[in-house]
Design a protein around this motif. Structure first.
Motif, PDB file in Angstrom:
ATOM      1  N   ILE A   7       0.817  -1.208   0.039  1.00  0.00           N
ATOM      2  CA  ILE A   7       0.019   0.116   0.140  1.00  0.00           C
ATOM      3  C   ILE A   7       0.777   1.115  -0.002  1.00  0.00           C
ATOM      4  CG2 ILE A   7      -1.752   1.336   1.299  1.00  0.00           C
ATOM      5  CD1 ILE A   7      -2.980  -1.467  -0.035  1.00  0.00           C
ATOM      6  N   TYR A   8       0.593   2.225  -0.726  1.00  0.00           N
ATOM      7  CA  TYR A   8       1.236   3.603  -1.035  1.00  0.00           C
ATOM      8  C   TYR A   8       0.344   4.517  -0.807  1.00  0.00           C
ATOM      9  CZ  TYR A   8       4.722   0.419  -3.140  1.00  0.00           C
ATOM     10  OH  TYR A   8       5.625  -0.783  -3.489  1.00  0.00           O
ATOM     11  N   LYS A   9       0.537   5.178   0.494  1.00  0.00           N
ATOM     12  CA  LYS A   9      -0.582   6.319   0.940  1.00  0.00           C
ATOM     13  C   LYS A   9      -1.878   6.054   0.398  1.00  0.00           C
ATOM     14  CE  LYS A   9       3.055   9.739  -0.518  1.00  0.00           C
ATOM     15  NZ  LYS A   9       3.379  11.077  -1.172  1.00  0.00           N
ATOM     16  N   GLY A  10      -2.277   5.054   0.856  1.00  0.00           N
ATOM     17  CA  GLY A  10      -3.747   4.483   0.738  1.00  0.00           C
ATOM     18  C   GLY A  10      -4.017   3.849  -0.506  1.00  0.00           C
ATOM     19  N   THR A  11      -3.080   3.530  -1.364  1.00  0.00           N
ATOM     20  CA  THR A  11      -3.248   2.982  -2.750  1.00  0.00           C
ATOM     21  C   THR A  11      -2.793   1.556  -2.907  1.00  0.00           C
ATOM     22  OG1 THR A  11      -1.715   4.124  -3.785  1.00  0.00           O
ATOM     23  CG2 THR A  11      -3.760   5.009  -3.766  1.00  0.00           C
ATOM     24  N   ALA A  12      -3.080   0.501  -3.244  1.00  0.00           N
ATOM     25  CA  ALA A  12      -2.373  -0.718  -3.648  1.00  0.00           C
ATOM     26  C   ALA A  12      -1.706  -0.837  -4.889  1.00  0.00           C
ATOM     27  CB  ALA A  12      -3.632  -1.598  -3.876  1.00  0.00           C
ATOM     28  N   ASP A  13      -0.664  -1.378  -4.982  1.00  0.00           N
ATOM     29  CA  ASP A  13       0.301  -1.689  -6.181  1.00  0.00           C
ATOM     30  C   ASP A  13      -0.688  -2.415  -6.982  1.00  0.00           C
ATOM     31  OD1 ASP A  13       1.926  -2.331  -7.966  1.00  0.00           O
ATOM     32  OD2 ASP A  13       3.663  -2.384  -6.647  1.00  0.00           O
ATOM     33  N   LEU A  14      -0.956  -1.897  -8.421  1.00  0.00           N
ATOM     34  CA  LEU A  14      -1.963  -2.903  -9.158  1.00  0.00           C
ATOM     35  C   LEU A  14      -1.055  -4.071  -9.655  1.00  0.00           C
ATOM     36  CD1 LEU A  14      -3.561  -0.083 -11.030  1.00  0.00           C
ATOM     37  CD2 LEU A  14      -4.493  -0.891  -9.220  1.00  0.00           C
ATOM     38  N   ASN A  15       0.068  -3.940  -9.749  1.00  0.00           N
ATOM     39  CA  ASN A  15       1.019  -5.112 -10.103  1.00  0.00           C
ATOM     40  C   ASN A  15       1.014  -6.324  -9.221  1.00  0.00           C
ATOM     41  OD1 ASN A  15       1.686  -4.320 -12.839  1.00  0.00           O
ATOM     42  ND2 ASN A  15       2.703  -2.584 -11.368  1.00  0.00           N
ATOM     43  N   GLU A  16       0.679  -5.951  -7.992  1.00  0.00           N
ATOM     44  CA  GLU A  16       0.557  -6.958  -6.785  1.00  0.00           C
ATOM     45  C   GLU A  16      -0.926  -7.576  -6.656  1.00  0.00           C
ATOM     46  OE1 GLU A  16       2.851  -6.350  -3.749  1.00  0.00           O
ATOM     47  OE2 GLU A  16       4.464  -5.282  -4.670  1.00  0.00           O
ATOM     48  N   THR A  17      -2.000  -6.917  -7.242  1.00  0.00           N
ATOM     49  CA  THR A  17      -3.230  -7.591  -6.838  1.00  0.00           C
ATOM     50  C   THR A  17      -3.609  -8.683  -7.836  1.00  0.00           C
ATOM     51  OG1 THR A  17      -4.121  -6.108  -8.563  1.00  0.00           O
ATOM     52  CG2 THR A  17      -4.080  -5.409  -6.331  1.00  0.00           C
ATOM     53  N   GLY A  18      -4.362  -9.494  -7.614  1.00  0.00           N
ATOM     54  CA  GLY A  18      -4.905 -10.736  -8.363  1.00  0.00           C
ATOM     55  C   GLY A  18      -5.682 -10.019  -9.773  1.00  0.00           C
ATOM     56  N   LEU A  19      -5.963 -11.089 -10.380  1.00  0.00           N
ATOM     57  CA  LEU A  19      -6.634 -10.554 -11.943  1.00  0.00           C
ATOM     58  C   LEU A  19      -8.181 -10.506 -11.265  1.00  0.00           C
ATOM     59  CD1 LEU A  19      -5.218 -13.375 -14.475  1.00  0.00           C
ATOM     60  CD2 LEU A  19      -4.794 -10.786 -14.092  1.00  0.00           C
ATOM     61  N   PRO A  20      -8.820  -9.493 -12.093  1.00  0.00           N
ATOM     62  CA  PRO A  20     -10.329  -9.293 -11.570  1.00  0.00           C
ATOM     63  C   PRO A  20     -11.056 -10.532 -12.105  1.00  0.00           C
ATOM     64  CG  PRO A  20      -9.777  -7.958 -13.592  1.00  0.00           C
ATOM     65  CD  PRO A  20      -8.520  -8.860 -13.149  1.00  0.00           C
ATOM     66  N   PHE A  25     -20.554 -11.255 -12.859  1.00  0.00           N
ATOM     67  CA  PHE A  25     -21.263 -10.605 -13.927  1.00  0.00           C
ATOM     68  C   PHE A  25     -21.451 -11.354 -14.939  1.00  0.00           C
ATOM     69  CE2 PHE A  25     -18.671  -7.738 -11.501  1.00  0.00           C
ATOM     70  CZ  PHE A  25     -19.510  -6.805 -10.819  1.00  0.00           C
ATOM     71  N   GLU A  26     -21.014 -12.347 -15.299  1.00  0.00           N
ATOM     72  CA  GLU A  26     -21.083 -13.489 -16.386  1.00  0.00           C
ATOM     73  C   GLU A  26     -22.543 -13.669 -17.191  1.00  0.00           C
ATOM     74  OE1 GLU A  26     -18.384 -16.933 -17.458  1.00  0.00           O
ATOM     75  OE2 GLU A  26     -17.953 -16.572 -15.254  1.00  0.00           O
ATOM     76  N   ILE A  29     -23.722  -9.916 -18.547  1.00  0.00           N
ATOM     77  CA  ILE A  29     -22.803  -9.173 -19.482  1.00  0.00           C
ATOM     78  C   ILE A  29     -22.329 -10.296 -20.516  1.00  0.00           C
ATOM     79  CG2 ILE A  29     -20.715  -7.812 -19.717  1.00  0.00           C
ATOM     80  CD1 ILE A  29     -21.125  -6.746 -16.975  1.00  0.00           C
ATOM     81  N   ASN A  30     -22.430  -9.872 -21.811  1.00  0.00           N
ATOM     82  CA  ASN A  30     -21.697 -10.830 -22.682  1.00  0.00           C
ATOM     83  C   ASN A  30     -20.402 -10.229 -22.865  1.00  0.00           C
ATOM     84  OD1 ASN A  30     -21.101 -12.346 -24.995  1.00  0.00           O
ATOM     85  ND2 ASN A  30     -22.662 -11.698 -26.553  1.00  0.00           N
ATOM     86  N   PHE A  31     -19.393 -10.828 -22.317  1.00  0.00           N
ATOM     87  CA  PHE A  31     -18.024 -10.489 -22.496  1.00  0.00           C
ATOM     88  C   PHE A  31     -17.196 -10.745 -23.672  1.00  0.00           C
ATOM     89  CE2 PHE A  31     -18.259 -10.884 -17.406  1.00  0.00           C
ATOM     90  CZ  PHE A  31     -18.015  -9.368 -17.573  1.00  0.00           C
ATOM     91  N   SER A  32     -17.953 -11.710 -24.377  1.00  0.00           N
ATOM     92  CA  SER A  32     -17.427 -12.171 -25.615  1.00  0.00           C
ATOM     93  C   SER A  32     -17.502 -11.057 -26.795  1.00  0.00           C
ATOM     94  CB  SER A  32     -17.914 -13.429 -26.236  1.00  0.00           C
ATOM     95  OG  SER A  32     -19.182 -13.194 -26.640  1.00  0.00           O
ATOM     96  N   ASP A  33     -18.392 -10.271 -26.965  1.00  0.00           N
ATOM     97  CA  ASP A  33     -18.528  -9.199 -27.482  1.00  0.00           C
ATOM     98  C   ASP A  33     -17.589  -8.150 -27.516  1.00  0.00           C
ATOM     99  OD1 ASP A  33     -20.583 -10.568 -29.177  1.00  0.00           O
ATOM    100  OD2 ASP A  33     -21.886  -9.388 -28.360  1.00  0.00           O
ATOM    101  N   SER A  34     -17.464  -7.607 -26.243  1.00  0.00           N
ATOM    102  CA  SER A  34     -16.417  -6.455 -25.756  1.00  0.00           C
ATOM    103  C   SER A  34     -16.253  -6.548 -24.517  1.00  0.00           C
ATOM    104  CB  SER A  34     -17.414  -5.214 -26.002  1.00  0.00           C
ATOM    105  OG  SER A  34     -17.873  -4.897 -27.152  1.00  0.00           O
TER     106      SER A  34
END
Length: 172
Positions: A7-20, A25-26, A29-34
């Protein structure tokens, strides 16, 4: 907060978080189109009307962060496998602004993903080099936010120091 995420000043390092995890939502939302993706959190700009400026003012300049190119590619590879995506939509406030990051990222993108995509850009950094990089990597649309062509309103109220001639050059 995930164990091991710095955590840096209240924020997470985006490179150390997991994939969303988009499984929630599956069925809606039709993820295959966009497939929508963020490579950043925050925005480097200070527009007076934007929520990103509010967050940055509260959390400091460290609020604006960008994932490394490999991390973004990893998410897109997973999305291709899981959802058979046909296009990518970059939802970053500004995707095409850091030429060095963009060059490194798009080299990987063309090789490993290769799908058509659209993104957001800032006119004051958009040039022929960026336009060509985007075109060669299958970008079919770059959106620019233009709130007004009135120079005084842009400068004094919106805090967007973009001259109209710069906007017109980016559009061309």
């Amino acid at each position: 907060i995930t164990k091991g995420v710095h955590i840096y000043k209240g924020t997470a390092d985006l490179n150390e978080t997991g994939l969303p995890d988009k499984a929630l939502f599956e069925k809606y939302i039709n993820f295959s189109d966009s497939y929508m993706i963020y490579t950043t959190k925050g925005c480097p700009c200070d527009c007076s009307y934007c929520e990103e400026t509010l967050y940055k003012n509260r959390l400091g300049n460290a609020y604006f962060r960008r994932k490394n190119p490999g991390k973004v590619i990893l998410e897109l590879e997973e999305a291709k496998k899981r959802f058979n995506i046909k296009e990518v939509i970059y939802k970053d406030s500004v995707f095409a602004w850091d030429k060095k990051w963009l060059k490194e990222y798009l080299k990987l993108y063309k090789k490993q993903i290769g799908l058509p995509y659209k993104c957001f850009g800032k006119a004051w950094v958009f040039d022929d080099d960026i336009a060509l990089m985007l075109k060669e990597s299958r970008c079919y649309c770059v959106e620019f936010g233009v709130q007004t062509f009135n120079e005084a309103i842009k400068r004094d109220i919106l805090k967007r120091d973009e001259k109209t001639d710069i906007l017109m050059k980016a559009f061309s």
